[in-house]
Design a protein around this motif. Structure first.
Motif, PDB file in Angstrom:
ATOM      1  N   PRO A 173      72.465 -22.714 -14.595  1.00 33.13           N
ATOM      2  CA  PRO A 173      71.350 -21.858 -15.004  1.00 33.13           C
ATOM      3  C   PRO A 173      71.474 -20.448 -14.440  1.00 33.13           C
ATOM      4  O   PRO A 173      72.062 -20.256 -13.360  1.00 33.13           O
ATOM      5  N   TYR A 174      70.960 -19.505 -15.187  1.00 33.15           N
ATOM      6  CA  TYR A 174      70.962 -18.105 -14.745  1.00 33.15           C
ATOM      7  C   TYR A 174      69.601 -17.491 -15.038  1.00 33.15           C
ATOM      8  O   TYR A 174      68.910 -17.919 -15.958  1.00 33.15           O
ATOM      9  N   VAL A 175      69.263 -16.492 -14.239  1.00 33.85           N
ATOM     10  CA  VAL A 175      68.078 -15.688 -14.546  1.00 33.85           C
ATOM     11  C   VAL A 175      68.573 -14.288 -14.918  1.00 33.85           C
ATOM     12  O   VAL A 175      69.433 -13.732 -14.234  1.00 33.85           O
ATOM     13  N   ALA A 176      68.072 -13.773 -16.004  1.00 35.38           N
ATOM     14  CA  ALA A 176      68.540 -12.450 -16.421  1.00 35.38           C
ATOM     15  C   ALA A 176      67.401 -11.696 -17.074  1.00 35.38           C
ATOM     16  O   ALA A 176      66.360 -12.265 -17.412  1.00 35.38           O
ATOM     17  N   ARG A 177      67.621 -10.416 -17.208  1.00 37.38           N
ATOM     18  CA  ARG A 177      66.628  -9.589 -17.870  1.00 37.38           C
ATOM     19  C   ARG A 177      67.343  -8.585 -18.771  1.00 37.38           C
ATOM     20  O   ARG A 177      68.404  -8.078 -18.434  1.00 37.38           O
ATOM     21  N   ALA A 178      66.730  -8.337 -19.914  1.00 34.17           N
ATOM     22  CA  ALA A 178      67.290  -7.346 -20.835  1.00 34.17           C
ATOM     23  C   ALA A 178      66.649  -6.003 -20.531  1.00 34.17           C
ATOM     24  O   ALA A 178      65.432  -5.867 -20.570  1.00 34.17           O
ATOM     25  N   VAL A 179      67.487  -5.033 -20.177  1.00 31.84           N
ATOM     26  CA  VAL A 179      66.965  -3.712 -19.824  1.00 31.84           C
ATOM     27  C   VAL A 179      67.115  -2.778 -21.032  1.00 31.84           C
ATOM     28  O   VAL A 179      68.219  -2.603 -21.544  1.00 31.84           O
ATOM     29  N   PRO A 180      66.018  -2.205 -21.508  1.00 34.64           N
ATOM     30  CA  PRO A 180      66.086  -1.382 -22.714  1.00 34.64           C
ATOM     31  C   PRO A 180      66.394   0.084 -22.417  1.00 34.64           C
ATOM     32  O   PRO A 180      66.102   0.590 -21.335  1.00 34.64           O
ATOM     33  N   SER A 181      66.981   0.731 -23.380  1.00 33.95           N
ATOM     34  CA  SER A 181      67.172   2.176 -23.308  1.00 33.95           C
ATOM     35  C   SER A 181      67.145   2.715 -24.732  1.00 33.95           C
ATOM     36  O   SER A 181      67.677   2.086 -25.637  1.00 33.95           O
ATOM     37  N   VAL A 182      66.511   3.866 -24.895  1.00 37.04           N
ATOM     38  CA  VAL A 182      66.314   4.407 -26.238  1.00 37.04           C
ATOM     39  C   VAL A 182      66.997   5.754 -26.380  1.00 37.04           C
ATOM     40  O   VAL A 182      66.965   6.577 -25.465  1.00 37.04           O
ATOM     41  N   SER A 183      67.622   5.960 -27.501  1.00 37.28           N
ATOM     42  CA  SER A 183      68.180   7.270 -27.803  1.00 37.28           C
ATOM     43  C   SER A 183      67.776   7.649 -29.215  1.00 37.28           C
ATOM     44  O   SER A 183      67.740   6.798 -30.082  1.00 37.28           O
ATOM     45  N   PRO A 184      67.451   8.867 -29.514  1.00 36.83           N
ATOM     46  CA  PRO A 184      67.305  10.005 -28.605  1.00 36.83           C
ATOM     47  C   PRO A 184      66.104   9.826 -27.685  1.00 36.83           C
ATOM     48  O   PRO A 184      65.144   9.169 -28.067  1.00 36.83           O
TER      49      PRO A 184
END
Lengths: 370, 195, 544, 57
Positions: free
Chosen positions: B113-124
């Motif tokens: 098992p793993y714990v993870a998080r999706a980190v968002p970034s927006v362009s422009p």
């Protein structure tokens, strides 16, 4: 007399050539790069003009008012009008500089619709390009052989500025470039395109380019990114749109072919040959061509018992990388065949001789997510 | 020498030192305050393509039928995490003001098992303040068992005041493993503590 | 340089090391090494600072020589890329924090009390402590070279995450040593502020102070303002590395770009910390050898203050390609361009001071004039770099390297050398050897320009900075630069020779060693006795 | 107050009459000048932000 003329013309021609190519900022092949170049030259000449006046006044004073020539010091030390003048005049010059600079900058920040979107990912120490919506992605590695770097063979013309797979772009179309990074900050730079943008891990930046002339344009990573910072060049090959379309189709075909190879059984020798190539382009820069690595940052692979005893561990490390270290995940950088080949190579080269052949099918299960 | 003169100097020095120390402490506090200030600044201006880290309400507005914006989704995972994050919808076109739902699939390809998080970034980055997320998996950590698969929706809206010249908005999710407490706020309270 | 010792028989022992120092008539405290360890005398501490800075100048210079030797021709010849990166990083760190800043603090220690007629610094014991932090800090920093994984290799700007997640284990020691150096700077700054504000000779108003004192006062305020920010940013790095926080790590919600904002919020004022005292030195030397009052004294003070204020508003011009919004790019472009106004005012004032003066060209004047010319060249390239669209091409190339070396080497370093030549007679009682000083000057000027001028071309042609190997079109520039670098490096040995000879003997200097020099330090004997101005001097402002 | 503002403006600009400066330094209070200076610096920032955002339009 004629000789003087000839020499003069030749040297003028030479110097203009030198000035055009190697001493100054390239004019480049995009509208933006031309504008930046002319802006650069305008500011440069303004600086030269100010320099002539300022240094002229300085050296005049130095020669004219030497005590050895009998100069006597006068005693003025204030002149409000003069001081106002030399504060206001530079301010006006600055405003004159700021106007064209602002105009150029606004053009560079144009966000109008693009014809093509390319995602550029920096990774220690290579670039990965993926054409969004086209299912075409590949990495671009330094192609200059190590022997040239070490001086064991003659350096080629494009020493350190050549890659195995250039980024191919169509001319005349607006290409949006999205940048990010897998590990540290890199900076994607091609002087002829006047594009330099940082690739920041976890964040996405964008820039754009519309190339006017077909050709090959070279640049490199501009932000210190670790030991092989000098060895991650950028090469852009600009072609006419029809040629670009056929290239894209060809790439898709090649990707499909590679996917076919996954299911069949590969012989050990076959994997070793393929693996040696992959190792040389991808792994050798850190783990060294002889597999000795450079501990502690880059562990040795030759005789690495943990790795040899546990094939799963080995496979997992190559596919997923090690977080917080320089070992990246190759899951999306290499395909199943390349991964299988390079792992097989590492398990059999430099006296590792396990005799194991890791089959691409085994890898495919671990990287695909159907 | 004049005793009073020396005493006066000594007092002056003491006062100056006290004042500089106060200035020093203030600057120290300011340096620490710069971090949350930066976060607030980013959230307000969308600097660096950061998005809000909490669910926002749908702003009730009709869609701007006069223009269409392309929304792109890119998914990546970082090294050391044997996960795949995918979406069927790579790209969609929508009107500003309109809300849309996109489904993402997390898949743990590893054998633990793993714990993870999706980190968002927006362009422009100008677009990031105009991207309202009503529901997003990126607000919290995901925990998946070996081989587990998990589907999560992103419900979002691009507000009508999105600048006219923005034609394409790219949202990138990068998956990061969350072994220890990596949130700086919780870690400040308990240095090195496991979550 | 222990000028207070009687000259003659003991003079030869002075330079041969602190350990052999004999006690002198003024002093009844500890002798030998302990005396130097425990001294609270501003002149002795000033000497210690200057000697320390000279040592660091040579160590940092040695690293630069390694860099230039590797870059002499394309290909990897001498060192591996890992070590090359350690050399560039250590060169930058040592030169900035170990050579230039301590040199200015040393000059301030020696000269500020003398120029304002104070008996000593306001806080003598603190003064001793802030000096002795430095050898500890830099021993630790240099020790990282032999640690496993090597020394810091992420550039003197130590951008995260290269300096956190991907850094060698020695980074912890690097952070600690920078903390110590920072504390030392802060304590030094507090001391200088307290001295200048409280210990001026009766009758000396702020606007009567020599410009060296003024610029140092403003510099000290800059130090108080930005050193806490540096301390904060390296503490955050430490927490990220060892305590699982993620200030600069996207994985935990942090941001690598935040690091750059914080670093440059410190870093840009830091740049001015390294140049403002240089302005002060030049503003003191030029009037002396022009035998004419400084033109626009008040404007000089105001311009210094303007530069100090503006330095807080321009930090992101180091980050034009990091992905800033358009408005931010414009803001930082405009504010940066504004800085050239007060800087220009300074240059114009110096030139007008020369105008209709009566000029002689003693070694301090030579260095001060070279400063004016070459710093202005650095100013021009700075103006070009401020133009944000053009900076997309210049950023992180050798053009930038050329720019900041022009403002720091023929800028800050030449000013320090000018100051040393100017005040050596006061420190030692002897004039420096004229011929040798002139040789040192001309070789340095030629070396500096040979080293740094071709860098402009290499950068414009597309050579990124911090690379150990480069493509063939940059080869000629780099070879010239390396030759120039070796010349400049070697000619600094002459400087040491001049200083050593000057300590040992030479033409005797009177109290007023330079004809046109009029500040208070020239009213005490040369060499300056250990204790001066124990009774405040009668100060009559000659300027106003 | 207006005098102080004028003097601070002159300082920002970098040019000031000798007589005026002497007067400020003899009669003025340092604290007032510092506060006005800080306010003016803030105004300068505001002005630059305004110019930059207008130019960016």
């Amino acid at each position: 007399m004629r000789l003087v003329w000839t020499v003069g013309l030749v040297s003028a021609g030479l110097s203009s050539k030198v000035l055009a190519n190697q001493w100054n900022m390239p004019v480049g092949v995009t509208d933006v790069s031309r504008e930046i170049h002319s802006l650069h030259m305008i500011i440069f000449w303004i600086c030269v003009a100010i320099g002539v006046v300022v240094f002229g006044a300085l050296f005049y004073s130095l020669f004219r008012y030497r005590r050895s020539r009998g100069a006597r010091a006068s005693n003025f030390h204030e002149h409000t009008t003069l001081e106002i003048v030399w504060t206001v005049v530079p301010l006006l010059i600055l405003v004159a500089m700021a106007i064209p600079a602002t105009a150029t900058l606004k053009k560079m920040y144009d966000t109008s619709e693009a014809d093509l979107d390319v995602m550029i990912t920096g990774q220690q120490w290579r670039w990965r390009y993926s054409y969004l919506g086209e299912e075409v992605a590949f990495t671009s590695n330094l192609a200059t052989p190590r022997s040239q770097v070490e001086g064991k063979s003659a350096k080629s013309e494009n020493y350190l500025l050549e890659v195995d797979e250039p980024l191919v772009l169509p001319v005349g179309q607006k290409v949006r470039l999205l940048m990010t990074s897998d590990d540290v900050i890199h900076s994607w730079w091609v002087p002829d395109l006047a594009v330099k943008q940082d690739a920041v891990p976890g964040f996405v930046n964008e820039n754009w380019v519309r190339i006017n002339e077909p050709g090959i344009y070279r640049g490199q990573c501009a932000e210190l990114c670790g030991k092989d910072h000098a060895f991650m060049p950028v090469v852009v090959k600009a072609v006419e749109p029809p040629e670009f379309e056929s290239w894209l189709a060809q790439r898709k075909e090649a990707a499909a072919q590679a996917a076919l190879g996954v299911d069949r059984e590969w012989a050990l020798e076959e994997l070793m040959t393929r693996g040696e190539q992959v190792y040389a382009t991808i792994c050798a820069s850190c783990h060294m061509p002889d597999g000795q690595g450079s501990p502690p940052a880059f562990p040795a692979l030759a005789g690495n018992q943990t790795m040899l005893d546990d094939a799963d561990y080995h496979i997992e490390t190559v596919i997923n990388g090690v977080s917080g270290s320089a070992m990246p995940a190759f899951r999306s950088t290499l395909n199943a065949v390349e991964l299988a080949a390079v792992i097989t190579y590492e398990r059999n080269a430099w006296g590792n001789d396990t005799g194991e052949a890791i089959q691409p099918a085994r890898i495919a299960e671990l990287i695909d997510s159907p | 020498m004049d005793r009073q003169f020396l005493e006066g100097r000594r007092r002056g020095v003491r006062r100056t030192v006290a004042r500089t120390l106060v200035a020093l402490v203030l600057m120290g506090c300011f340096a620490i305050a710069l971090v949350p200030l930066y976060d607030v600044f980013c959230e307000v201006t969308g600097l660096n393509g950061k998005t809000a880290s909490r669910a926002q309400a749908l702003s009730a507005q009709s869609a701007d039928q006069t223009r269409l914006v392309t929304m792109q989704f890119i998914t990546r995972s970082s090294s050391g995490l044997p996960w795949a994050l995918t979406t069927e919808t790579r790209q969609l076109r929508l009107h500003p003001g309109q809300s849309a739902e996109v489904s993402f699939t997390f898949h743990n390809l590893g054998n633990r098992p793993y714990v993870a998080r999706a980190v968002p970034s927006v362009s422009p980055s100008e677009a990031s303040v105009h991207l309202r997320k009503l529901a997003c998996f990126c607000f919290e950590n995901q925990r998946l068992a070996a081989g587990e698969r998990f589907e999560a929706p992103l419900v979002f809206q691009l507000t009508r005041d999105l600048p006219e010249d923005v034609k394409t908005v790219t949202l990138v999710y990068t998956l990061y493993e969350q072994q220890v407490s990596l949130s700086r706020h919780s870690a400040m309270q308990r240095p090195g503590g496991e979550t | 340089m222990a000028s207070h010792l009687p000259t003659g028989s003991s003079a030869s022992q002075q330079q041969s090391g602190a350990a052999e120092m004999t006690s002198d008539t003024h002093h009844s405290g500890p002798t030998g090494l302990m005396r130097w360890l425990l001294t609270t005398n501003h002149k002795e501490i000033g000497t210690l600072y200057l000697l320390f800075s000279l040592a660091m100048f040579f160590i940092g210079g040695l690293f630069a020589m390694v860099v230039r030797a590797e870059l002499f021709q394309p290909g990897l010849q001498l060192v591996q890329p890992e070590f090359f990166n350690q050399m560039t990083t250590m060169h930058g760190l040592i030169m900035v924090f170990g050579a230039v800043m301590p040199a200015f603090v040393g000059l301030a220690n020696w000269m500020v009390p003398l120029q304002i007629g104070a008996p000593d610094m306001a806080l003598p014991r603190l003064n001793n402590f802030s000096f002795w932090l430095l050898p500890v800090a830099f021993t630790m920093l240099l020790a990282t070279l032999v640690m496993p994984g090597g020394a810091p290799n992420f550039g003197w700007t130590f951008y995260a995450p290269l300096s956190t997640t991907y850094a060698p284990p020695s980074t912890t020691f690097f952070i600690f040593s920078l903390h110590l150096a920072g504390i030392s700077s802060i304590l030094g700054a507090i001391n200088i502020i307290a001295t200048i504000l409280n210990l001026r000779a009766p009758g000396m108003r702020m606007m009567d102070m020599p410009l060296f004192v003024w610029t140092w006062l403003i510099t000290a305020f800059l130090l108080i303002a930005v050193m806490p920010v540096l301390a904060g940013v390296i503490t955050m790095m430490l927490l990220d590395i060892h305590f699982g926080t993620s200030f600069f790590n996207a994985a935990g919600g942090g941001d690598p770009v935040l690091f750059q904002h914080l670093f440059w919020f410190f870093g840009h004022p830091e740049v001015y910390i390294m140049i403002l005292p240089a302005f002060g030195i030049v503003s003191v030397i030029i009037p002396t050898f022009a035998r004419k009052r400084l033109f626009g004294y008040a404007s000089m003070v105001y311009a210094t203050a303007s530069i100090a204020i503006l330095s807080f508003l321009v930090w992101a011009h180091h980050m034009f390609v990091v992905g800033l919004p358009l408005t931010a790019e414009l803001f930082f472009m405009y504010s940066t361009m504004l800085i050239s106004v007060p800087t220009g005012v300074k240059v114009f004032n110096w030139i007008t001071t020369l105008f209709r003066g009566s000029l002689t060209f003693e070694p301090p004047m030579l260095f001060a004039l070279a400063f004016v010319v070459l710093f202005t060249i650095g100013g021009f390239s700075g103006l070009m770099l401020a133009i944000s669209p053009a900076d997309f091409q210049y950023h992180d190339t050798y053009f930038v390297v050329a720019h900041f070396h022009y403002v720091l080497v023929p800028g800050a370093v030449f000013a320090i050398m000018a100051a040393v030549y100017y005040w050596l007679p006061k420190w030692t009682g002897h004039y420096p050897h004229l011929r040798l000083s002139q040789w040192h000057f001309w070789l340095s000027v030629v070396g500096v320009n040979l080293t740094f001028f071709p860098m402009h071309f290499a950068g414009l042609a597309g050579m990124p900075r911090r690379i150990p190997d480069y493509s063939l079109q940059f080869a000629d520039f780099n070879m010239i630069t390396s030759i120039g670098g070796f010349l400049f490096g070697l000619s600094q040995l002459l400087f040491v020779l001049v200083v050593v000879l000057c300590v040992r003997g030479g033409r005797k200097a009177p109290a007023q060693a330079w004809e046109g020099a009029e500040d208070l330090e020239w009213t005490v004997p040369s060499p300056a006795p250990l204790h001066t101005f124990e009774t405040p001097p009668d100060f009559t402002p000659y300027r106003h | 107050m207006w005098r102080v503002i004028q003097s601070v403006l002159a300082a920002f600009f970098g040019v000031q009459k000798e007589s005026r400066r002497t007067e400020d330094f003899t009669h003025g209070r340092g604290f007032v000048f510092i506060v006005v200076g800080l306010v003016m610096a803030a105004l300068l920032v505001g002005l630059l932000v305004l110019v930059a955002s207008l130019a960016a339009e």
